[in-house]
Design an enzyme around this catalytic site. Structure first.
Site, mmCIF file in Angstrom:
data_model
loop_
_atom_site.group_PDB
_atom_site.id
_atom_site.type_symbol
_atom_site.label_atom_id
_atom_site.label_comp_id
_atom_site.label_asym_id
_atom_site.label_seq_id
_atom_site.Cartn_x
_atom_site.Cartn_y
_atom_site.Cartn_z
ATOM 1 N N CYS A 58 5.739 14.171 11.940
ATOM 2 C CA CYS A 58 5.699 12.978 12.784
ATOM 3 C C CYS A 58 6.594 11.893 12.220
ATOM 4 C CB CYS A 58 4.265 12.469 12.881
ATOM 5 S SG CYS A 58 4.091 10.950 13.835
ATOM 6 N N CYS A 61 5.868 6.409 12.583
ATOM 7 C CA CYS A 61 6.144 5.236 11.763
ATOM 8 C C CYS A 61 7.306 5.571 10.837
ATOM 9 C CB CYS A 61 4.912 4.770 11.006
ATOM 10 S SG CYS A 61 4.298 5.904 9.766
ATOM 11 N N LYS A 96 -0.465 5.481 15.822
ATOM 12 C CA LYS A 96 0.972 5.437 16.139
ATOM 13 C C LYS A 96 1.484 6.821 16.503
ATOM 14 C CE LYS A 96 1.842 3.484 12.107
ATOM 15 N NZ LYS A 96 0.486 3.093 11.642
#
Length: 1007
Positions: A58, A61, A96
């Protein structure tokens, strides 16, 4: 195969809020109606014909690299969840990450190039859709006009936190136009930590091996449960809970810190004083490791104030350019005619006379003590319970016992080669005399506004070994000490503190960046000597083969003379100096720039930066969204989302040792390209080669070629496809297991596994020489780099100096602005300036908050949820009051990087609430220029109808439109519906983009 489900987001709003609440993100905010939730919107029901579950990394962020699973139905991402094989992130999947679904399918995404037609600063930029050929031509013509008029010095690249879908190519844009200057968020976030580490021990040494579960966990500054680094979030919670003792150093009680055994709420920006106070306790109680201080640092080297500094050119360091070394550390060349300038002198207790250590990297065997013929490499050791081998300390060099303390308070008597007799102190003695000795408990407590017994008890709990074989754990110092206006010396003191206590490269200690053969921390477009990995890729031969310092390449950067470390570090230029140059034209005009997935709001004073960019002749941006910065662009290019990017290898940037991959999950919108593709085609349009022409087509080279090379270098697989396939089955790898010598060995500085050698992957080409890649080949208490680059500044040792602004250094400011403001903390559902347009995130945290102690609030007549003005001598903004007993009286904590995608203003509302608008742009670290954003003098008062524009305490755009500040705002529901519709039919996204800035765009789209 997994049973097919209806095609829709399977993470509902309710389950999202439940997850957020578990992670502590859904804190209530009275006065903003945060309890009201969005109703589930209508979705398109459709029978799925294909379901995939893709393992990837991911990037919701900045740097965390949590391992996640992405479920894809009919080509559309519908669910993101944690990957339990990602032990470095403990299966974490935060708000997020889950909200990335809404980012990928958001109606406000940029989906094609656009060219401005109205003047800068207009609320309506007059965007005109363009082809890539038109956009590239506009960029090349606009930039060439500026370069022709002002030379290449007229161009600056603006870089935010690295996003692997955009901004990672900012150096490539700078190279294309032979640019010199860059304004980077690095200057205020992680850069000073790395820079200071590189001049003290090694680059990136601030990272702690939290996954090792230290026996005593010290969280210094940033609460990593809310952070974005490897080994953060759930991993940090686990480490804190497992630790025998947990210590939190923070002006406020953080989410994680409320369970700390010791909480030290120091006065903001006094971190250096606390570090030196702890150092005194450690030395007083003899809790330092005498062996490593003597043999692996320059603490026993002798300092002579009666000689002229001397040295040589050629030390590259562990990240820097070559530079001239000039030091007053005593060398053989100072005491013997024809002596070696690389041989540093110590007082040898074993013989009662001088002895030398040879730091000549050109010698046949550098890094040996006088009389030593070979390196004492440990051969025995022990296995750490969480993996990895810890070598025992080696035998000391025969006949060498360097003195740390001077028996004579004036130092040892030494005869120089000119016959003069002088006094020389050890570096260790100088450190005590000049920096440490004054920091008694009483003085430390008074300076930091802490209880002296609390300081002592916490320090002893950390520094007194539980296991005699190693220290209790490192110091997890993150963002906060970096933003005190004294970042360089603060981090030097912190690093020396954990080194002397035996917590450097130890289990649970500060190990620095993961080193293994997974050599891709950035996208793999760095395939040749023409690649953009080097900031000087087209001029790298200019100084080749010469003895001239490589710092000459950066001699003309803006602010380099004022902040000399910016020349040495070779990464950023001082932002304030850049904006001043834009305003004044001195020392030369800067009239053009580029920005990739970043912004101008992160450093210096944001309004001052905005006004500087307003004067640009030309500006182009690559991003996912319209942002305050993009509103000033002449050309915008759209960027991929992380779910869409071409894959790349990923290794932990921190100390976890994890490596895996980012794997593309969905197709990008039609006409949106991976940024390296944009770059190479822009190079092609400019007629500049991107790849080496001698190795094939200079532009048409598949990036999978570079990926294949990276994979082959790892020694595990032959191709990217093979690696990717195995990653899907195996999950994340642990470098300790795969590379037991590279990362599976602790105390690498004793083993010869730390210093960089020569070769392709310099992170792994060890030269086999114990020590560091610094001029003395030791951990440097006495910084030869500071001494060489900042001569005469008394900067060789980390002497305490008050922050640029404080009740002590600027008492006159605090007469009018009596509160101390700190800012920059992580907001759980946001990453700096990102995600404000994502409905799930904005519903949880609708508006910016200022934490204030109830006693201070009562004195100012402020109630929970009131909008308040926060004012400094340099500006004022509004935020919403959040009364919190966890912040100490006299201190307020404000949120940074706020802007409002829902407004049509040219500024996108950053001028209303962004706390960086009230920064003192000139309150900076004197060596690297990092700004002070902790410890700012302010006053706070209630916003009323009488003192607010439009008679409305709630911030409003130029037309009176209120910002979204309530979770029940219908605009959030519109965003949510639009995201769902585009997820079901991605072609609708382009039709929405065609509406541009139409004030009725949501109504049109909804119909």
């Amino acid at each position: 195969m997994e049973r097919a489900k209806p095609s829709r987001f399977t993470m509902t709003r309710r389950s999202f809020l439940k997850t957020a609440a578990i992670t502590g993100a859904a804190a209530s905010l009275a006065g903003t109606s945060a309890m009201t939730a969005l109703a589930d919107s209508d979705t398109v029901e459709q029978t799925s014909t294909e379901v995939k579950r893709i393992r990837t990394a991911c990037r919701g962020c900045g740097k965390m690299e949590c391992g996640v699973w992405v479920t894809v139905e009919n080509g559309r991402a519908v669910k993101i969840e944690g990957d339990d094989s990602a032990w470095q992130s403990n299966g974490n999947c935060c708000t997020k990450s889950q909200a990335s679904l809404q980012a990928a399918y958001h109606p406000d995404r940029l989906r094609y190039p656009m060219i401005r037609t109205n003047p800068k600063g207009s609320d309506d930029p007059g965007w005109k859709r363009a082809t890539y050929d038109e956009a590239f031509a506009a960029i090349i013509n606009g930039m060439n006009d500026v370069v022709d008029k002002y030379t290449n010095k007229g161009f600056v690249s603006i870089e935010g936190t690295s996003r692997l879908y955009a901004s990672s190519c900012s150096r490539a844009y700078r190279d294309l136009f032979d640019g010199l200057n860059s304004a980077a968020a690095t200057q205020i976030c992680k850069g000073p930590r790395r820079e200071t580490g590189a001049m003290t021990i090694e680059n990136g040494i601030h990272w702690q091996a939290v996954v090792d579960y230290p026996k005593v966990y010290v969280q210094w500054g940033t609460d990593q449960t809310q952070s974005n680094y490897d080994e953060a979030c759930r991993t940090t919670v686990e480490a804190a809970q497992r630790a025998e003792i947990f210590i939190s150093i923070d002006p406020r009680v953080s989410n994680c810190g409320h369970s700390a055994d010791y909480h030290l709420p120091l006065r903001p920006a006094t971190d250096l004083a606390l570090a030196l106070g702890w150092t005194r306790i450690v030395i007083d109680r003899e809790l330092y490791d005498d062996f490593i201080v003597k043999y692996y640092s320059n603490a026993p080297f002798l300092v002579c104030d009666d000689i002229e500094p001397s040295g040589w050119i050629g030390v590259k360091g562990n990240i820097s350019a070559k530079f001239p070394v000039n030091t007053r550390l005593l060398k053989e060349s100072d005491i013997v005619e024809g002596g070696d300038v690389h041989k540093f002198m110590v007082w040898n207790n074993a013989t009662g006379k001088l002895a030398w250590f040879n730091a000549d990297e050109g010698a046949e065997k550098p890094g040996l003590w006088e009389g030593q013929t070979d390196y004492n490499i440990p051969t025995t050791g022990w296995e750490y319970e969480r993996g990895g081998w810890v070598p025992d300390y080696p035998e000391p060099p025969e006949g060498i016992d360097p003195a740390l303390w001077c028996e004579d308070p004036d130092g040892f008597t030494v005869t120089l080669k000119d016959g003069r007799q002088v006094k020389c102190k050890t570096v260790w003695q100088r450190y005590w005399d000049d920096c440490v000795s004054e920091w008694t408990l009483e003085k430390t407590a008074e300076t930091c506004d802490l209880d002296p017994k609390l300081i002592e008890d916490a320090c002893l709990a950390w520094a007194t070994r539980i296991d005699p074989r190693c220290g209790n754990g490192g110091l997890n110092a993150q963002l906060a000490p970096e933003q005190t206006g004294r970042s360089t010396q603060t981090f030097r003191a912190i690093y020396l503190l954990f080194f002397m206590t035996g917590n450097y490269d130890e289990p649970g200690g500060n190990r620095g960046m993961t080193r293994n053969r997974c050599a891709s921390a950035i996208p793999p477009y760095t395939a040749s000597k023409y690649s953009t990995q080097s900031a000087l890729s087209f001029t790298e031969g200019k100084y080749a083969g010469t003895e001239e310092s490589e710092m000459e390449k950066r001699k003309d950067i803006v602010g380099g003379d004022k902040f000399p470390l910016t020349k040495w570090w070779n990464t950023w230029c001082d932002s304030t100096s850049i904006w001043e140059t834009c305003h004044t034209g001195e020392p030369y005009p800067i009239k053009a720039g580029t920005c990739g997935a970043g912004d101008f709001m992160n450093n210096s004073n944001a309004m001052y930066a905005w006004e500087a960019i307003m004067d640009f002749d030309f500006f182009f941006v690559v991003d996912l969204w319209h942002t305050p910065g993009s509103r000033l662009a002449d050309v915008i290019l759209p960027a991929n989302h992380w779910l869409e990017c071409t894959g790349w290898l990923r290794q932990s940037q921190g100390s976890s040792g994890a490596f895996g991959a980012n794997v593309p999950c969905i197709e990008p919108p039609s006409g949106v390209y991976y940024e390296p593709d944009l770059v190479k085609n822009l190079y092609k349009a400019a007629g500049r080669p991107f790849f080496d022409p001698e190795e094939g087509d200079p532009w048409d080279r598949p990036f999978t070629d570079a990926l294949d090379k990276h994979v082959a270098n790892m020694g595990m697989f032959d191709s990217w496809e093979e690696f990717k396939e195995e990653f899907q089955k195996h999950g994340w790898w642990q470098s300790k297991d795969v590379y037991p010598e590279d990362w599976g060995t602790y105390r690498r500085y004793m083993m010869g596994y730390l210093r960089n050698g020569k070769g392709g992957n310099k992170a792994l080409m060890y030269d086999g020489i114990p020590g560091t890649s610094l001029p003395t080949m030791k951990v440097e208490f006495w910084s030869t780099i500071m001494e060489s680059l900042v001569p005469g500044a008394n900067a060789e040792l980390p002497v305490y100096d008050e922050p640029p602004m404080s009740p002590v250094s600027t008492p006159e400011l605090f007469e009018d602005y009596p509160l101390i403001m700190t800012t920059g903390r992580r907001i759980p559902v946001y990453f700096h300036n990102e995600h404000r347009q994502l409905p799930w995130c904005r519903e949880i945290w609708p508006a910016p908050r200022v934490e204030i102690n109830p006693a201070d609030a009562a004195a100012a007549g402020i109630a929970q949820g009131d909008w308040v003005w926060i004012e400094s001598a340099w500006g004022k903004v509004r935020q919403c009051a959040d009364l919190f007993h966890g912040v100490k009286p006299g201190v307020i904590n404000c949120e940074h990087q706020w802007w409002f995608p829902e407004l049509n203003d040219a500024t996108k509302g950053f001028d209303l609430c962004n706390i960086n608008n009230i920064n003192n742009k000139n309150a900076q670290d004197p060596y690297c220029g990092s700004c002070q954003v902790r410890g700012i003098p302010v006053k706070i008062y209630k916003a009323t109808a009488e003192n607010s524009p439009f008679g409305n305490p709630v911030p409003c755009g130029a037309d009176g439109t209120e910002i979204i500040h309530d979770a029940s705002d219908p605009r959030l529901k519109q965003w949510k519906k639009a995201c769902d519709k585009i997820a079901a039919d991605p072609s609708l996204g382009e039709s929405f983009s065609d509406l541009h800035q139409d004030s009725n765009k949501w109504e049109v789209f909804s119909s």
